[in-house]
Design a protein around this motif. Sequence first.
Motif, PDB file in Angstrom:
ATOM      1  N   LEU A  39      13.741 -14.539  35.806  1.00 29.77           N
ATOM      2  CA  LEU A  39      14.493 -14.099  34.629  1.00 29.77           C
ATOM      3  C   LEU A  39      15.900 -14.701  34.634  1.00 29.77           C
ATOM      4  N   VAL A  40      16.539 -14.712  35.795  1.00 24.76           N
ATOM      5  CA  VAL A  40      17.867 -15.329  35.916  1.00 24.76           C
ATOM      6  C   VAL A  40      17.786 -16.807  35.563  1.00 24.76           C
ATOM      7  N   LEU A  41      16.798 -17.488  36.093  1.00 28.59           N
ATOM      8  CA  LEU A  41      16.640 -18.918  35.814  1.00 28.59           C
ATOM      9  C   LEU A  41      16.416 -19.156  34.324  1.00 28.59           C
ATOM     10  N   ALA A  42      15.586 -18.334  33.697  1.00 32.21           N
ATOM     11  CA  ALA A  42      15.330 -18.485  32.263  1.00 32.21           C
ATOM     12  C   ALA A  42      16.609 -18.279  31.458  1.00 32.21           C
ATOM     13  N   THR A  43      17.455 -17.358  31.906  1.00 31.99           N
ATOM     14  CA  THR A  43      18.741 -17.136  31.242  1.00 31.99           C
ATOM     15  C   THR A  43      19.607 -18.387  31.329  1.00 31.99           C
ATOM     16  N   LEU A  44      19.655 -18.983  32.501  1.00 31.66           N
ATOM     17  CA  LEU A  44      20.473 -20.175  32.706  1.00 31.66           C
ATOM     18  C   LEU A  44      19.929 -21.375  31.930  1.00 31.66           C
ATOM     19  N   LEU A  45      18.620 -21.508  31.890  1.00 37.11           N
ATOM     20  CA  LEU A  45      17.997 -22.632  31.190  1.00 37.11           C
ATOM     21  C   LEU A  45      18.115 -22.506  29.676  1.00 37.11           C
ATOM     22  N   SER A  46      18.419 -21.309  29.193  1.00 41.23           N
ATOM     23  CA  SER A  46      18.487 -21.080  27.745  1.00 41.23           C
ATOM     24  C   SER A  46      19.721 -21.690  27.107  1.00 41.23           C
ATOM     25  N   ALA A  47      20.751 -21.943  27.900  1.00 38.17           N
ATOM     26  CA  ALA A  47      21.990 -22.499  27.362  1.00 38.17           C
ATOM     27  C   ALA A  47      21.829 -23.993  27.088  1.00 38.17           C
ATOM     28  N   ARG A  48      22.729 -24.533  26.281  1.00 36.81           N
ATOM     29  CA  ARG A  48      22.723 -25.969  25.976  1.00 36.81           C
ATOM     30  C   ARG A  48      23.344 -26.718  27.150  1.00 36.81           C
ATOM     31  N   ILE A  49      22.568 -26.807  28.208  1.00 37.83           N
ATOM     32  CA  ILE A  49      23.052 -27.422  29.441  1.00 37.83           C
ATOM     33  C   ILE A  49      21.852 -28.049  30.127  1.00 37.83           C
ATOM     34  N   SER A  50      22.061 -29.035  30.966  1.00 41.99           N
ATOM     35  CA  SER A  50      20.920 -29.732  31.562  1.00 41.99           C
ATOM     36  C   SER A  50      20.132 -28.809  32.484  1.00 41.99           C
ATOM     37  N   ALA A  51      18.827 -29.074  32.553  1.00 40.19           N
ATOM     38  CA  ALA A  51      17.961 -28.276  33.419  1.00 40.19           C
ATOM     39  C   ALA A  51      18.382 -28.408  34.873  1.00 40.19           C
ATOM     40  N   ASP A  52      18.838 -29.594  35.271  1.00 43.87           N
ATOM     41  CA  ASP A  52      19.256 -29.800  36.661  1.00 43.87           C
ATOM     42  C   ASP A  52      20.446 -28.904  37.014  1.00 43.87           C
ATOM     43  N   VAL A  53      21.386 -28.775  36.097  1.00 45.94           N
ATOM     44  CA  VAL A  53      22.544 -27.916  36.339  1.00 45.94           C
ATOM     45  C   VAL A  53      22.119 -26.455  36.381  1.00 45.94           C
ATOM     46  N   ALA A  54      21.233 -26.056  35.481  1.00 53.25           N
ATOM     47  CA  ALA A  54      20.758 -24.667  35.471  1.00 53.25           C
ATOM     48  C   ALA A  54      20.058 -24.322  36.780  1.00 53.25           C
ATOM     49  N   VAL A  55      19.235 -25.233  37.271  1.00 52.66           N
ATOM     50  CA  VAL A  55      18.530 -25.014  38.540  1.00 52.66           C
ATOM     51  C   VAL A  55      19.528 -24.931  39.695  1.00 52.66           C
ATOM     52  N   ALA A  56      20.511 -25.818  39.696  1.00 48.18           N
ATOM     53  CA  ALA A  56      21.524 -25.804  40.761  1.00 48.18           C
ATOM     54  C   ALA A  56      22.313 -24.499  40.750  1.00 48.18           C
ATOM     55  N   ALA A  57      22.641 -24.013  39.559  1.00 44.13           N
ATOM     56  CA  ALA A  57      23.383 -22.756  39.442  1.00 44.13           C
ATOM     57  C   ALA A  57      22.543 -21.582  39.925  1.00 44.13           C
ATOM     58  N   ALA A  58      21.247 -21.594  39.605  1.00 40.56           N
ATOM     59  CA  ALA A  58      20.359 -20.531  40.076  1.00 40.56           C
ATOM     60  C   ALA A  58      20.324 -20.507  41.597  1.00 40.56           C
ATOM     61  N   LYS A  59      20.233 -21.663  42.209  1.00 41.11           N
ATOM     62  CA  LYS A  59      20.214 -21.734  43.673  1.00 41.11           C
ATOM     63  C   LYS A  59      21.484 -21.140  44.268  1.00 41.11           C
ATOM     64  N   GLU A  60      22.621 -21.412  43.645  1.00 45.73           N
ATOM     65  CA  GLU A  60      23.890 -20.879  44.141  1.00 45.73           C
ATOM     66  C   GLU A  60      23.932 -19.359  44.003  1.00 45.73           C
ATOM     67  N   LEU A  61      23.457 -18.845  42.904  1.00 40.72           N
ATOM     68  CA  LEU A  61      23.418 -17.387  42.720  1.00 40.72           C
ATOM     69  C   LEU A  61      22.535 -16.731  43.774  1.00 40.72           C
ATOM     70  N   PHE A  62      21.372 -17.313  44.005  1.00 42.97           N
ATOM     71  CA  PHE A  62      20.438 -16.723  44.968  1.00 42.97           C
ATOM     72  C   PHE A  62      20.990 -16.829  46.392  1.00 42.97           C
ATOM     73  N   ALA A  63      21.616 -17.964  46.706  1.00 34.84           N
ATOM     74  CA  ALA A  63      22.187 -18.143  48.041  1.00 34.84           C
ATOM     75  C   ALA A  63      23.311 -17.150  48.303  1.00 34.84           C
ATOM     76  N   ALA A  64      23.998 -16.737  47.242  1.00 36.19           N
ATOM     77  CA  ALA A  64      25.097 -15.777  47.375  1.00 36.19           C
ATOM     78  C   ALA A  64      24.606 -14.334  47.462  1.00 36.19           C
ATOM     79  N   GLY A  65      23.291 -14.129  47.336  1.00 34.67           N
ATOM     80  CA  GLY A  65      22.740 -12.781  47.446  1.00 34.67           C
ATOM     81  C   GLY A  65      22.526 -12.072  46.127  1.00 34.67           C
ATOM     82  N   TYR A  66      22.513 -12.850  45.031  1.00 33.95           N
ATOM     83  CA  TYR A  66      22.379 -12.235  43.710  1.00 33.95           C
ATOM     84  C   TYR A  66      20.978 -12.428  43.125  1.00 33.95           C
ATOM     85  N   GLY A  67      19.980 -12.472  44.000  1.00 33.51           N
ATOM     86  CA  GLY A  67      18.604 -12.680  43.570  1.00 33.51           C
ATOM     87  C   GLY A  67      17.840 -11.401  43.303  1.00 33.51           C
ATOM     88  N   THR A  68      18.547 -10.277  43.281  1.00 35.21           N
ATOM     89  CA  THR A  68      17.961  -8.990  42.879  1.00 35.21           C
ATOM     90  C   THR A  68      18.908  -8.368  41.861  1.00 35.21           C
TER      91      THR A  68
END
Length: 218
Positions: A39-68
């Motif tokens: 759901l977080v990834l889908a939120t990030l991918l919904s913006a007018r931004i590249s998929a690569d950036v959205a994926v990278a941002a998701a990884k950073e959120l999850f690495a920081a402990g925000y995956g729940t």
Amino acid sequence: MAKTDEAVLEALLDRYGRTYAGEAGIKLADRPKPLYELLVLATLLSARISADVAVAAAKELFAAGYGTPKGMCEASWQDRVDALGRGHYRRYDERTATMLGDGAELLLDRWKGDLRRLRDEAGGDERRIGELLTEFPGIGPTGADIFLREVQAVWPQVAPHLDRRVLDGAGKLGLPRQAGPLAELAGSGGELARLSAALVRVARSKKSVDEVKAAAAR
């Protein structure tokens, strides 16, 4: 399956058959944490931004402990902004940080942090699931489609989910533009998710379409 379709499908999946969830390091399963991460990834991918950036941002959120949803709520707004920034998701970082916090609260309050409860509330109906998903901040029809395309790998109730973007990609490759015949080519839900992601990718790039066609013709 016609030999031509089979060759195109093999070339397509070989080159572009990576789900966005897989790219973001999400081990997708019918469990609360990976479903929330999707759901977080889908939120990030919904913006007018590249998929690569959205994926990278998701990884950073999850690495920081925000995956729940709990972890997302416990993070400060600035924590979320900083994580998004580390993934270079800077154009929409402040608004997205707010939306992710509000969405996590909604999920906790209404569905106890478990998107399977949302699915069950919808009676497993694909269209109703999509409608409920759009109640999350930042998830519109496009975001709901992104989530459903990926989650069909573990939610057979919504398969096949082959939206307009997927069918457009199929048409560019000469594959069936109807959901039923296209789904038959893929078979399982997991392969449907891979096929959907691959077709979305090639739909955006004439170069990718030409590459797949050339490989299939060899």
